[in-house]
Design a protein around this motif. Structure first.
Motif, PDB file in Angstrom:
ATOM      1  N   MET A   1       0.942  -1.043  -0.080  1.00  0.00           N
ATOM      2  CA  MET A   1      -0.010   0.026  -0.112  1.00  0.00           C
ATOM      3  C   MET A   1       0.819   1.142   0.171  1.00  0.00           C
ATOM      4  SD  MET A   1      -3.042   0.984   2.480  1.00  0.00           S
ATOM      5  CE  MET A   1      -4.185  -0.435   1.998  1.00  0.00           C
ATOM      6  N   LEU A   2       1.742   1.127   0.609  1.00  0.00           N
ATOM      7  CA  LEU A   2       2.747   2.251   0.607  1.00  0.00           C
ATOM      8  C   LEU A   2       3.630   2.703  -0.678  1.00  0.00           C
ATOM      9  CD1 LEU A   2       4.228   4.629   2.399  1.00  0.00           C
ATOM     10  CD2 LEU A   2       6.124   2.878   2.992  1.00  0.00           C
ATOM     11  N   GLY A   3       3.370   1.604  -1.479  1.00  0.00           N
ATOM     12  CA  GLY A   3       4.199   1.616  -2.995  1.00  0.00           C
ATOM     13  C   GLY A   3       3.147   2.399  -3.512  1.00  0.00           C
ATOM     14  N   TRP A   4       1.764   2.151  -3.530  1.00  0.00           N
ATOM     15  CA  TRP A   4       0.822   3.075  -4.265  1.00  0.00           C
ATOM     16  C   TRP A   4       0.670   4.430  -3.807  1.00  0.00           C
ATOM     17  CZ3 TRP A   4      -1.632   1.626  -8.334  1.00  0.00           C
ATOM     18  CH2 TRP A   4      -1.897   0.107  -8.711  1.00  0.00           C
ATOM     19  N   ALA A   5       0.802   4.762  -2.576  1.00  0.00           N
ATOM     20  CA  ALA A   5       0.960   6.047  -2.102  1.00  0.00           C
ATOM     21  C   ALA A   5       2.285   6.828  -2.754  1.00  0.00           C
ATOM     22  CB  ALA A   5       1.177   6.000  -0.602  1.00  0.00           C
ATOM     23  N   VAL A   6       3.345   6.154  -3.019  1.00  0.00           N
ATOM     24  CA  VAL A   6       4.647   6.844  -3.583  1.00  0.00           C
ATOM     25  C   VAL A   6       4.094   6.932  -4.842  1.00  0.00           C
ATOM     26  CG1 VAL A   6       6.954   6.400  -3.996  1.00  0.00           C
ATOM     27  CG2 VAL A   6       6.130   5.725  -1.868  1.00  0.00           C
ATOM     28  N   THR A   7       3.578   6.006  -5.641  1.00  0.00           N
ATOM     29  CA  THR A   7       3.223   5.931  -6.951  1.00  0.00           C
ATOM     30  C   THR A   7       2.339   7.234  -7.426  1.00  0.00           C
ATOM     31  OG1 THR A   7       3.387   3.489  -7.198  1.00  0.00           O
ATOM     32  CG2 THR A   7       2.227   4.645  -9.156  1.00  0.00           C
ATOM     33  N   PHE A   8       1.314   7.330  -6.412  1.00  0.00           N
ATOM     34  CA  PHE A   8       0.400   8.741  -6.743  1.00  0.00           C
ATOM     35  C   PHE A   8       0.968   9.861  -6.258  1.00  0.00           C
ATOM     36  CE2 PHE A   8      -3.195   5.498  -6.593  1.00  0.00           C
ATOM     37  CZ  PHE A   8      -3.877   5.944  -7.634  1.00  0.00           C
ATOM     38  N   LEU A   9       2.062   9.891  -5.438  1.00  0.00           N
ATOM     39  CA  LEU A   9       2.820  10.912  -5.202  1.00  0.00           C
ATOM     40  C   LEU A   9       3.529  11.313  -6.233  1.00  0.00           C
ATOM     41  CD1 LEU A   9       3.633  13.189  -3.193  1.00  0.00           C
ATOM     42  CD2 LEU A   9       5.395  11.637  -2.334  1.00  0.00           C
ATOM     43  N   ILE A  10       4.143  10.364  -7.004  1.00  0.00           N
ATOM     44  CA  ILE A  10       4.881  10.464  -8.014  1.00  0.00           C
ATOM     45  C   ILE A  10       4.221  11.497  -9.286  1.00  0.00           C
ATOM     46  CG2 ILE A  10       6.627   9.841  -9.881  1.00  0.00           C
ATOM     47  CD1 ILE A  10       7.676   7.954  -7.798  1.00  0.00           C
ATOM     48  N   VAL A  11       3.265  10.630  -9.363  1.00  0.00           N
ATOM     49  CA  VAL A  11       2.259  11.105 -10.459  1.00  0.00           C
ATOM     50  C   VAL A  11       1.796  12.599 -10.315  1.00  0.00           C
ATOM     51  CG1 VAL A  11      -0.203  10.959 -11.517  1.00  0.00           C
ATOM     52  CG2 VAL A  11       1.519   9.033 -11.175  1.00  0.00           C
ATOM     53  N   ALA A  12       1.681  12.914  -9.067  1.00  0.00           N
ATOM     54  CA  ALA A  12       0.918  14.344  -8.808  1.00  0.00           C
ATOM     55  C   ALA A  12       2.243  15.173  -8.851  1.00  0.00           C
ATOM     56  CB  ALA A  12       0.781  14.325  -7.297  1.00  0.00           C
ATOM     57  N   ILE A  13       3.340  14.904  -8.653  1.00  0.00           N
ATOM     58  CA  ILE A  13       4.689  16.036  -8.684  1.00  0.00           C
ATOM     59  C   ILE A  13       4.771  16.159 -10.147  1.00  0.00           C
ATOM     60  CG2 ILE A  13       7.307  15.963  -8.728  1.00  0.00           C
ATOM     61  CD1 ILE A  13       6.803  14.604  -5.954  1.00  0.00           C
ATOM     62  N   ILE A  14       4.725  14.963 -11.120  1.00  0.00           N
ATOM     63  CA  ILE A  14       4.980  15.297 -12.771  1.00  0.00           C
ATOM     64  C   ILE A  14       3.771  15.921 -13.160  1.00  0.00           C
ATOM     65  CG2 ILE A  14       4.926  13.792 -14.777  1.00  0.00           C
ATOM     66  CD1 ILE A  14       6.302  11.529 -13.372  1.00  0.00           C
ATOM     67  N   ALA A  15       2.502  15.698 -12.755  1.00  0.00           N
ATOM     68  CA  ALA A  15       1.302  16.474 -13.338  1.00  0.00           C
ATOM     69  C   ALA A  15       1.383  17.934 -12.809  1.00  0.00           C
ATOM     70  CB  ALA A  15      -0.013  15.862 -12.763  1.00  0.00           C
ATOM     71  N   ALA A  16       1.935  18.183 -11.743  1.00  0.00           N
ATOM     72  CA  ALA A  16       2.182  19.476 -11.121  1.00  0.00           C
ATOM     73  C   ALA A  16       3.068  20.142 -11.958  1.00  0.00           C
ATOM     74  CB  ALA A  16       2.417  19.480  -9.747  1.00  0.00           C
ATOM     75  N   ALA A  17       4.349  19.748 -12.498  1.00  0.00           N
ATOM     76  CA  ALA A  17       5.160  20.271 -13.139  1.00  0.00           C
ATOM     77  C   ALA A  17       4.903  20.531 -14.541  1.00  0.00           C
ATOM     78  CB  ALA A  17       6.335  19.290 -13.328  1.00  0.00           C
ATOM     79  N   LEU A  18       3.952  19.691 -14.922  1.00  0.00           N
ATOM     80  CA  LEU A  18       3.420  19.986 -16.452  1.00  0.00           C
ATOM     81  C   LEU A  18       2.130  20.833 -16.186  1.00  0.00           C
ATOM     82  CD1 LEU A  18       4.012  16.203 -17.751  1.00  0.00           C
ATOM     83  CD2 LEU A  18       5.145  18.294 -18.122  1.00  0.00           C
ATOM     84  N   GLY A  19       1.700  21.255 -15.300  1.00  0.00           N
ATOM     85  CA  GLY A  19       0.658  22.290 -15.431  1.00  0.00           C
ATOM     86  C   GLY A  19      -0.835  21.684 -15.026  1.00  0.00           C
ATOM     87  N   PHE A  20      -0.970  20.488 -15.065  1.00  0.00           N
ATOM     88  CA  PHE A  20      -2.193  19.923 -14.975  1.00  0.00           C
ATOM     89  C   PHE A  20      -2.541  19.928 -13.237  1.00  0.00           C
ATOM     90  CE2 PHE A  20      -0.310  17.426 -18.436  1.00  0.00           C
ATOM     91  CZ  PHE A  20      -1.280  17.814 -19.452  1.00  0.00           C
ATOM     92  N   GLY A  21      -3.295  20.893 -12.968  1.00  0.00           N
ATOM     93  CA  GLY A  21      -3.422  21.042 -11.713  1.00  0.00           C
ATOM     94  C   GLY A  21      -4.742  20.310 -11.002  1.00  0.00           C
ATOM     95  N   GLY A  22      -5.408  19.862 -11.716  1.00  0.00           N
ATOM     96  CA  GLY A  22      -6.597  18.928 -11.326  1.00  0.00           C
ATOM     97  C   GLY A  22      -6.223  17.607 -10.888  1.00  0.00           C
TER      98      GLY A  22
END
Length: 57
Positions: free
Chosen positions: A1-22
């Motif tokens: 489960m911790l792996g999924w949390a880290v995966t979603f955190l990485i997706v959030a960081i990449i999406a924020a860097a590309l400008g996808f706020g939602g």
């Protein structure tokens, strides 16, 4: 489960860097929820293990 949390955190960081706020906000929220569930389950497992008389790892 911790792996999924880290995966979603990485997706959030990449999406924020590309400008996808939602998407970044949703991914960060999911990562936070999964992290708290992981911590809760970890604490419950440690308490149950201690009550059974086994020493902590």
């Amino acid at each position: 489960m911790l792996g999924w949390a880290v995966t979603f955190l990485i997706v959030a960081i990449i999406a924020a860097a590309l400008g996808f706020g939602g998407i970044a906000g949703a991914s960060a929220g999911i990562a936070q929820i999964l992290f708290y569930i992981f911590i809760l389950l970890f604490v419950v497992a440690m308490v149950v293990r201690a009550l059974r008389g086994k020493p902590p790892v």
